[in-house]
Motif scaffolding. Structure first.
Motif, PDB file in Angstrom:
ATOM      1  N   ARG A 133       0.829  -1.207   0.000  1.00 33.51           N
ATOM      2  CA  ARG A 133       0.000   0.000   0.000  1.00 33.51           C
ATOM      3  C   ARG A 133       0.862   1.255   0.000  1.00 33.51           C
ATOM      4  O   ARG A 133       0.679   2.133  -0.825  1.00 33.51           O
ATOM      5  N   THR A 134       1.833   1.305   0.903  1.00 36.54           N
ATOM      6  CA  THR A 134       2.707   2.486   0.973  1.00 36.54           C
ATOM      7  C   THR A 134       3.968   2.332   0.135  1.00 36.54           C
ATOM      8  O   THR A 134       4.620   3.315  -0.193  1.00 36.54           O
ATOM      9  N   HIS A 135       4.337   1.087  -0.167  1.00 34.29           N
ATOM     10  CA  HIS A 135       5.551   0.768  -0.932  1.00 34.29           C
ATOM     11  C   HIS A 135       6.829   1.095  -0.166  1.00 34.29           C
ATOM     12  O   HIS A 135       7.904   1.210  -0.755  1.00 34.29           O
ATOM     13  N   ALA A 136       6.709   1.241   1.154  1.00 36.29           N
ATOM     14  CA  ALA A 136       7.874   1.483   2.003  1.00 36.29           C
ATOM     15  C   ALA A 136       8.685   0.202   2.154  1.00 36.29           C
ATOM     16  O   ALA A 136       8.131  -0.880   2.359  1.00 36.29           O
ATOM     17  N   THR A 137      10.012   0.308   2.056  1.00 31.84           N
ATOM     18  CA  THR A 137      10.901  -0.837   2.227  1.00 31.84           C
ATOM     19  C   THR A 137      11.376  -0.899   3.675  1.00 31.84           C
ATOM     20  O   THR A 137      10.911  -0.138   4.539  1.00 31.84           O
ATOM     21  N   SER A 138      12.334  -1.767   3.939  1.00 25.28           N
ATOM     22  CA  SER A 138      12.885  -1.925   5.289  1.00 25.28           C
ATOM     23  C   SER A 138      13.808  -0.770   5.679  1.00 25.28           C
ATOM     24  O   SER A 138      14.185  -0.651   6.843  1.00 25.28           O
ATOM     25  N   LEU A 139      14.179   0.093   4.725  1.00 26.49           N
ATOM     26  CA  LEU A 139      15.034   1.246   5.007  1.00 26.49           C
ATOM     27  C   LEU A 139      14.186   2.509   5.121  1.00 26.49           C
ATOM     28  O   LEU A 139      13.348   2.774   4.243  1.00 26.49           O
ATOM     29  N   PRO A 140      14.374   3.300   6.158  1.00 25.70           N
ATOM     30  CA  PRO A 140      13.594   4.534   6.313  1.00 25.70           C
ATOM     31  C   PRO A 140      13.771   5.470   5.118  1.00 25.70           C
ATOM     32  O   PRO A 140      14.892   5.712   4.661  1.00 25.70           O
ATOM     33  N   GLY A 141      12.650   5.946   4.608  1.00 28.79           N
ATOM     34  CA  GLY A 141      12.704   6.895   3.498  1.00 28.79           C
ATOM     35  C   GLY A 141      12.993   6.283   2.150  1.00 28.79           C
ATOM     36  O   GLY A 141      13.150   7.001   1.163  1.00 28.79           O
ATOM     37  N   VAL A 142      13.053   4.955   2.076  1.00 29.92           N
ATOM     38  CA  VAL A 142      13.308   4.269   0.807  1.00 29.92           C
ATOM     39  C   VAL A 142      12.060   3.476   0.420  1.00 29.92           C
ATOM     40  O   VAL A 142      11.535   2.701   1.232  1.00 29.92           O
ATOM     41  N   TYR A 143      11.617   3.649  -0.810  1.00 29.33           N
ATOM     42  CA  TYR A 143      10.388   3.025  -1.313  1.00 29.33           C
ATOM     43  C   TYR A 143      10.716   2.245  -2.588  1.00 29.33           C
ATOM     44  O   TYR A 143      11.761   2.446  -3.206  1.00 29.33           O
ATOM     45  N   ALA A 144       9.813   1.362  -2.958  1.00 29.03           N
ATOM     46  CA  ALA A 144       9.994   0.589  -4.189  1.00 29.03           C
ATOM     47  C   ALA A 144       8.652   0.437  -4.885  1.00 29.03           C
ATOM     48  O   ALA A 144       7.602   0.373  -4.232  1.00 29.03           O
TER      49      ALA A 144
END
Length: 477
Positions: free
Chosen positions: A428-439
């Motif tokens: 839904r948000t496309h947030a990865t395990s790293l803060p501020g990094v999306y995919a």
């Protein structure tokens, strides 16, 4: 009483824009479908039943408001139709051309189910947006307010460009990093011109540049700039690289000269259409002219390859697929177009090996379909003693794509991946395990359609807007 503009499907037959004859379209890379005239577009849009539950909309990954823009088109209100179409889709002109409508919106049209023939949604969508470009309704993005936050987008394919568009509309500063010399990803270098003429992609890239998006081309992350450096320069990062690693065959002789990867072949052809110097094409390595061509695979990439080979002047073009026509993953519309153009499909067949140091033939195994597997698809089984050799001078492997090992290639610590090698991110948000990094796009979901990448890019952009603006608000407190 005003004449009824809709519900004409009982009296008006389904119609498509004129399709150029096969003998003419084999000679060039122009799109094969013409444009609707204004009257015809309105007439075909008026076939929509305006049903209470629009399955066309629910089966569109972008949930485009199809019934409303069909009604507006039928009423001649094209500017409004464009505005509604554009509100949910960054690239309606591209989706109208290359989406497999037969599997999505049109394939689920209510009047199609009742035997009246689907509304030609894709052709009307293309007509609306092409009219918008011609009339000057498509303008550069001018945010109401510029913001200081900066976002990096790695990958200039449909997902990355869709995200860049939305981020700029919010006033965010956007830099797009891409490995190629032109933006667009597979839309530019993978999909042939007869499905998507390149000016359609390039004019939108130019529009994004005019809108303030900065493009850094010929930039290989991990070589020309590190991932950590990109993170350090920007408030958030979107990974939208797509999947480019070709699946391969394990068979005797697979390393022979003349056996090539589909994307290498298509990229050379598309570069040639741009007027680039392409040594591999000029040498004949990635050119089908005068050759007996065999394409292995049954997806949309295989269809692109066989139809490209026809246009390059191949002596013969055959497509090997291990299942039958009904069970192939590619668009049935594309199969029909390919057959019209002279492609020979060899169903229920798979390569066993290859002959010649410079390929001379494909050893083919005949197959039959057995019991269904866990996914419900029938499993191909070998027919013993049915092998034969298919003559070939050029073999193109179109077996699909897998993710590159980005974590290793980029030297990223803490970025989680799935067991398939895709980047692990919230859907839904496309947030990865790293803060501020999306995919987003194929690097998150695996090889898929352009329309899904657009949806992912738009969703990721909204999450990133929330992330960077909330961070700015907290810092200001």
């Amino acid at each position: 009483m005003a004449k009824q503009k809709m519900l004409k499907f009982v009296d008006v037959q389904r119609d498509m824009p004129d399709k150029r004859p096969p003998d003419l379209r084999r000679a060039d890379f122009r799109e094969i479908y013409g444009e609707f005239a204004t009257e015809k577009a309105g007439e075909q849009a008026g076939r929509c039943s305006q049903c209470g539950v629009p399955y066309c909309q629910s089966h569109c990954p972008l949930h485009n408001n199809i019934p409303d823009w069909l009604r507006l088109t039928a009423e001649g209100r094209l500017r409004e139709a464009y505005d509604i179409s554009k509100s949910t889709n960054t690239f309606p002109e591209i989706c109208g051309r290359i989406c497999p409508q037969d599997r999505l919106c049109e394939g689920n049209c209510v009047i199609e189910q009742s035997g009246h023939g689907t509304v030609t949604i894709g052709a009307v969508e293309k007509y609306i947006t092409d009219t918008a470009w011609e009339e000057g309704w498509v303008e550069p993005i001018r945010p109401a307010q510029e913001r200081p936050e900066s976002v990096a987008v790695i990958g200039a394919g449909p997902g990355g460009l869709a995200a860049a568009d939305m981020l700029r509309r919010a006033g965010i500063q956007v830099t797009v990093y891409d490995r190629h010399d032109r933006a667009g990803g597979l839309m530019t270098y993978g999909i042939p011109g007869f499905k998507l003429e390149k000016h359609v992609v390039m004019r939108y890239v130019d529009l994004l540049s005019e809108s303030g998006v900065e493009f850094v081309q010929n930039c290989n992350v991990g070589e020309d700039i590190s991932f950590d450096a990109i993170r350090g320069k920007h408030d958030a990062v979107l990974i939208a690289t797509g999947v480019y690693k070709a699946r391969d065959l394990q068979a005797p002789g697979v390393g022979a000269q003349g056996i090539v990867k589909a994307l290498d072949y298509l990229t050379a052809s598309n570069r040639k259409s741009f007027g680039d110097d392409v040594p591999e094409f000029e040498s004949g390595e990635l050119n089908a002219e005068g050759k007996r061509v065999v394409v292995i695979g049954g997806g949309d990439t295989a269809m692109d390859c066989v139809r490209t080979a026809v246009r390059q002047g191949a002596t013969s073009v055959k497509c090997l697929y291990r299942r039958d026509r009904t069970n192939m993953p590619g668009s049935q519309r594309e199969v029909a177009n390919a057959e019209e153009e002279g492609v020979d499909f060899v169903w229920l067949s798979a390569p066993k090996g290859f002959t010649g140091e410079s390929v001379q033939g494909v050893m083919v195994q005949r197959m039959r379909l057995g019991a269904p597997d866990a996914t419900g698809r029938q499993v191909p089984e070998l027919i013993e003693g049915s092998d034969y050799v298919e003559d070939a001078d050029l073999v193109i492997k179109a077996l699909g794509f897998e993710p590159e090992e980005l974590v290793r290639l980029w030297g990223v610590e803490g970025l989680e991946v799935t067991r398939w090698g895709t980047i692990k991110a919230d859907f839904r948000t496309h947030a990865t395990s790293l803060p501020g990094v999306y995919a987003c796009g194929d690097i998150q979901r695996g090889a898929s359609l352009v329309v899904w990448a657009i949806r992912d890019g738009r969703e990721a952009a909204q999450a990133m807007i929330d992330y960077v603006t909330q961070g700015a608000a907290i810092a200001a407190e």
